[in-house]
Write a protein that holds these residues in place. Sequence first.
Motif, short mmCIF file in Angstrom:
data_model
loop_
_atom_site.label_atom_id
_atom_site.label_comp_id
_atom_site.label_asym_id
_atom_site.label_seq_id
_atom_site.Cartn_x
_atom_site.Cartn_y
_atom_site.Cartn_z
N LEU A 1 10.84 22.83 -14.83
CA LEU A 1 11.46 22.94 -13.51
C LEU A 1 11.61 24.39 -13.06
N ARG A 2 12.01 25.26 -13.97
CA ARG A 2 12.23 26.67 -13.58
C ARG A 2 10.93 27.34 -13.18
N SER A 3 9.87 27.05 -13.90
CA SER A 3 8.58 27.65 -13.56
C SER A 3 8.10 27.19 -12.20
N ASN A 4 8.32 25.93 -11.88
CA ASN A 4 7.91 25.42 -10.57
C ASN A 4 8.79 25.95 -9.45
N MET A 5 10.07 26.19 -9.74
CA MET A 5 10.95 26.76 -8.73
C MET A 5 10.54 28.20 -8.40
N PHE B 1 0.82 -1.20 0.00
CA PHE B 1 0.00 0.00 0.00
C PHE B 1 0.86 1.26 0.00
N CYS B 2 1.85 1.30 0.89
CA CYS B 2 2.70 2.49 0.98
C CYS B 2 3.49 2.70 -0.31
N GLY B 3 4.01 1.63 -0.90
CA GLY B 3 4.76 1.75 -2.15
C GLY B 3 3.89 2.24 -3.29
N SER B 4 2.67 1.72 -3.39
CA SER B 4 1.76 2.15 -4.46
C SER B 4 1.39 3.62 -4.32
N LEU B 5 1.10 4.05 -3.09
CA LEU B 5 0.73 5.44 -2.86
C LEU B 5 1.90 6.37 -3.13
N ALA B 6 3.11 5.95 -2.74
CA ALA B 6 4.30 6.77 -2.99
C ALA B 6 4.57 6.92 -4.48
N ILE B 7 4.42 5.84 -5.24
CA ILE B 7 4.62 5.91 -6.69
C ILE B 7 3.59 6.83 -7.33
N ALA B 8 2.34 6.77 -6.86
CA ALA B 8 1.30 7.66 -7.41
C ALA B 8 1.65 9.12 -7.15
N TRP B 9 2.13 9.43 -5.95
CA TRP B 9 2.50 10.81 -5.64
C TRP B 9 3.70 11.26 -6.47
N ILE B 10 4.70 10.40 -6.61
CA ILE B 10 5.89 10.76 -7.39
C ILE B 10 5.50 11.03 -8.83
N CYS B 11 4.69 10.16 -9.42
CA CYS B 11 4.26 10.36 -10.80
C CYS B 11 3.46 11.65 -10.95
N LEU B 12 2.63 11.95 -9.97
CA LEU B 12 1.83 13.17 -10.03
C LEU B 12 2.72 14.41 -9.99
N ASP B 13 3.73 14.40 -9.13
CA ASP B 13 4.66 15.53 -9.06
C ASP B 13 5.47 15.67 -10.33
N LEU B 14 5.92 14.56 -10.89
CA LEU B 14 6.69 14.62 -12.13
C LEU B 14 5.84 15.09 -13.30
N MET B 15 4.56 14.73 -13.31
CA MET B 15 3.68 15.22 -14.37
C MET B 15 3.50 16.74 -14.27
N ILE B 16 3.48 17.28 -13.05
CA ILE B 16 3.42 18.73 -12.89
C ILE B 16 4.66 19.38 -13.50
N LEU B 17 5.82 18.76 -13.31
CA LEU B 17 7.05 19.29 -13.90
C LEU B 17 7.01 19.26 -15.42
N THR B 18 6.42 18.23 -16.00
CA THR B 18 6.35 18.18 -17.47
C THR B 18 5.43 19.26 -18.02
N HIS B 19 4.41 19.66 -17.26
CA HIS B 19 3.50 20.69 -17.74
C HIS B 19 4.14 22.08 -17.71
N GLN B 20 4.85 22.39 -16.64
CA GLN B 20 5.32 23.75 -16.44
C GLN B 20 6.83 23.90 -16.52
#
Length: 227
Positions: A197-201, A176-195
């Motif tokens: 790294l510099r824009s998010n910083m 459960f913890c591994g699945s939830l962590a992977i979901a969060w990591i993928c969600l954060d990385l998808m935010i980086l692809t949209h905007q």
Amino acid sequence: YLYNMAHSLVMVIFFFPGGGKHKAISVPMNIDFCIHRLGEWIMLLLGESVLSLLIVETSMSKDYYITFYCGIISVVLLQYLHFRSQPHHASEHAMRRNKNAGMVYSYLMQAYSFALVSVGVSFKMLLYEFIYEANGGYKLRRLLQLLRDSAMRHLAGGGGPKYSTDERQQRVANFFCGSLAIAWICLDLMILTHQGLRSNMRRCECQITKKISKLGVLFTFIRVGLV
């Protein structure tokens, strides 16, 4: 499957022309339509997680209901995080930003989907642990299942169970913890692809003083720490 994914990634990143010129040799995508369909896909996966919580035998134990309602709240928060962080217009999407960002986003979406499915499965596994061990009304059923499994192992020449109860429960928790962590990591990385790294910083900067906001940095570390 992995070969096709790797081949497509290499072809798009290293051999397709940049600056939007790749549209001359490929069919352009309707990004607004893709955003709509991917949103429906995520709602379907989250709905499967809710069904995983509902389509199980019930128990009267306190831990069962705590797990059940925590699971419902987790699904609601996952839905909020996803649609709050993903763009709703084509001009803000990774597939409109550039070809490399769009390709990485598509692969992250696949990993994110796998993680959401695993979260739903882990919810059902957690509930069944409380049904099997905390509800005394299922003793006869567990005994019959144990006798049947023992007979099948004897006929097959197998040994006893591979894991003890504590080890099995720990593996379910890790899953459960591994699945939830992977979901969060993928969600954060998808935010980086949209905007990017510099824009998010720049989101950590104060809008008035243009200096680094300590509160923004604190929330960033909290998010990383949760993962």
